[in-house]
Design a protein around this motif. Structure first.
Motif, mmCIF file in Angstrom:
data_model
loop_
_atom_site.group_PDB
_atom_site.id
_atom_site.type_symbol
_atom_site.label_atom_id
_atom_site.label_comp_id
_atom_site.label_asym_id
_atom_site.label_seq_id
_atom_site.Cartn_x
_atom_site.Cartn_y
_atom_site.Cartn_z
ATOM 1 N N UNK A 18 7.013 -37.342 30.019
ATOM 2 C CA UNK A 18 7.092 -36.119 30.817
ATOM 3 C C UNK A 18 7.370 -36.444 32.279
ATOM 4 N N UNK A 19 6.760 -37.499 32.777
ATOM 5 C CA UNK A 19 6.992 -37.912 34.167
ATOM 6 C C UNK A 19 8.446 -38.350 34.365
ATOM 7 N N UNK A 20 9.020 -38.978 33.351
ATOM 8 C CA UNK A 20 10.391 -39.484 33.460
ATOM 9 C C UNK A 20 11.425 -38.368 33.481
ATOM 10 N N UNK A 29 7.235 -27.761 16.904
ATOM 11 C CA UNK A 29 5.917 -28.312 17.197
ATOM 12 C C UNK A 29 6.004 -29.829 17.273
ATOM 13 N N UNK A 30 5.347 -30.403 18.284
ATOM 14 C CA UNK A 30 5.371 -31.849 18.432
ATOM 15 C C UNK A 30 4.475 -32.292 19.560
ATOM 16 N N UNK A 31 4.764 -33.459 20.110
ATOM 17 C CA UNK A 31 3.961 -34.010 21.197
ATOM 18 C C UNK A 31 4.838 -34.890 22.071
ATOM 19 N N UNK A 32 4.454 -34.990 23.343
ATOM 20 C CA UNK A 32 5.176 -35.819 24.299
ATOM 21 C C UNK A 32 4.149 -36.510 25.188
ATOM 22 N N UNK A 69 13.905 -32.580 25.908
ATOM 23 C CA UNK A 69 12.961 -33.597 25.449
ATOM 24 C C UNK A 69 11.964 -33.013 24.462
ATOM 25 N N UNK A 70 11.474 -31.811 24.726
ATOM 26 C CA UNK A 70 10.563 -31.171 23.781
ATOM 27 C C UNK A 70 11.227 -31.012 22.418
ATOM 28 N N UNK A 113 -0.248 -42.970 28.226
ATOM 29 C CA UNK A 113 -0.153 -42.745 26.788
ATOM 30 C C UNK A 113 -0.784 -41.435 26.344
ATOM 31 N N UNK A 114 -1.383 -40.687 27.282
ATOM 32 C CA UNK A 114 -1.956 -39.393 26.935
ATOM 33 C C UNK A 114 -0.850 -38.489 26.404
ATOM 34 N N UNK A 115 -1.107 -37.830 25.292
ATOM 35 C CA UNK A 115 -0.083 -36.970 24.699
ATOM 36 C C UNK A 115 -0.365 -35.495 25.000
#
Length: 298
Positions: free
Chosen positions: A199-201, A191-194, A173-174, A220-222
């Motif tokens: 992350x929970x999924x 480099x990115x964001x999730x 996923x990352x 929605x916190x990234x």
């Protein structure tokens, strides 16, 4: 994919024998590039290939929580991870938590000796803890506190790092969320964001930390990440940053930054519980004993 590397390289090398010197040099270079390109599996495949009994690596990390630009909590941890066929089997980590940034280390330098740290050894259904904060719960002659609980191993495998790259789905996923990808002499950079919802999924260890899925604004916190892979496509460093709102002061969130290093992939690691004669069963120490708040720190 690896099984094609040798035939392709061999075919190119053979053609070099029939060409002139200049052309042969070009063909040989192509052969080397072909073999190298086929040598490294995908990051997820590279990770899963290390899921072998008594194989592992070393981890070290530092996590800091900031408020108004100042570090209010700092966590250090280092240790070893042991895999089995399904992934992380056991961890043996030593770490400590302090308020602020560097105050304990400055005091240690002043007095000329190190203060105690907490050591945690975890297996799928049991954990053993030793260090400051646990002595008051231990009977005389015992130095380890034994706890039972399948979530222990998953939490200590990642903390203080919120993202657990030892989970194939999480690592994948990352990589899929990386907005920046660069080739480096030492490997690759991503480099990115999730979001916490994503992350929970995908992350079992992250789900184990929470009472339920994040909802509303929390979902929605990234989590911003920077991931470095080595030439074998294995993680060698991961940094993450995320903000959490504080009830009553939404405009003054905490900012947590975690930096984890991974070294010695493929090393032989055989972790064992502490001697039974040195261990006290937490269930027998006292009826009012609750799980230590520092359990996930490691």
């Amino acid at each position: 994919m690896r099984r094609w590397a040798i035939p392709v390289a061999a075919a190119l090398a053979a053609s070099a024998l029939q060409a002139g010197p200049a052309q042969a040099g070009v063909v040989r270079a192509q052969a080397v590039r072909a073999g190298t390109a086929q040598a490294a599996p995908s990051p997820v495949t590279a990770l899963e290939r290390h899921f072998t009994e008594h194989t592992g690596l070393r981890v070290s990390d530092v996590g800091r929580m900031y408020r108004d630009g100042k570090a209010v909590v700092t966590i250090w941890r280092k240790g070893r991870v042991e895999f089995d066929a399904s992934g992380v089997y056991a961890t043996d980590t030593t770490g400590r938590t302090e308020a602020g940034r560097g105050a304990v280390r400055e005091f240690e330098h002043l007095i000329g000796r190190r203060l105690g740290s907490t050591r945690v050894i975890c297996f799928p259904n049991e954990a053993y803890l030793s260090g400051p904060g646990y002595e008051t719960w231990l009977p005389e002659g015992k130095s380890w506190l034994g706890l039972i609980g399948p979530a222990n191993i998953k939490q200590t495998a990642a903390f203080p790092q919120i993202v657990n790259v030892f989970e194939p789905a999480t690592l994948g996923t990352l990589l899929s969320r990386a907005a920046v990808r660069k080739k480096l002499a030492s490997g690759t950079y991503h480099q990115g964001a999730v979001t916490l919802r994503t992350l929970y999924a995908v992350s079992p260890s992250f789900r184990d930390r929470l009472a339920g899925p994040p909802k509303g604004k929390d979902a929605k916190i990234t989590v911003g990440f920077r991931l470095w892979l080595d030439r074998s496509n294995l993680p060698r460093r991961l940094t993450t940053t995320w903000k959490q709102p504080v009830p009553g002061t939404p405009k003054r969130p905490t900012v947590t930054v975690a930096d984890t290093r991974y070294t010695g992939w493929g090393a032989e690691v055989v972790l064992t519980p502490p001697p039974p004669e040195d261990t006290a069963d937490a269930g027998r120490v006292g009826g009012d004993l609750s799980p230590p708040p520092t359990l996930p720190v490691g």
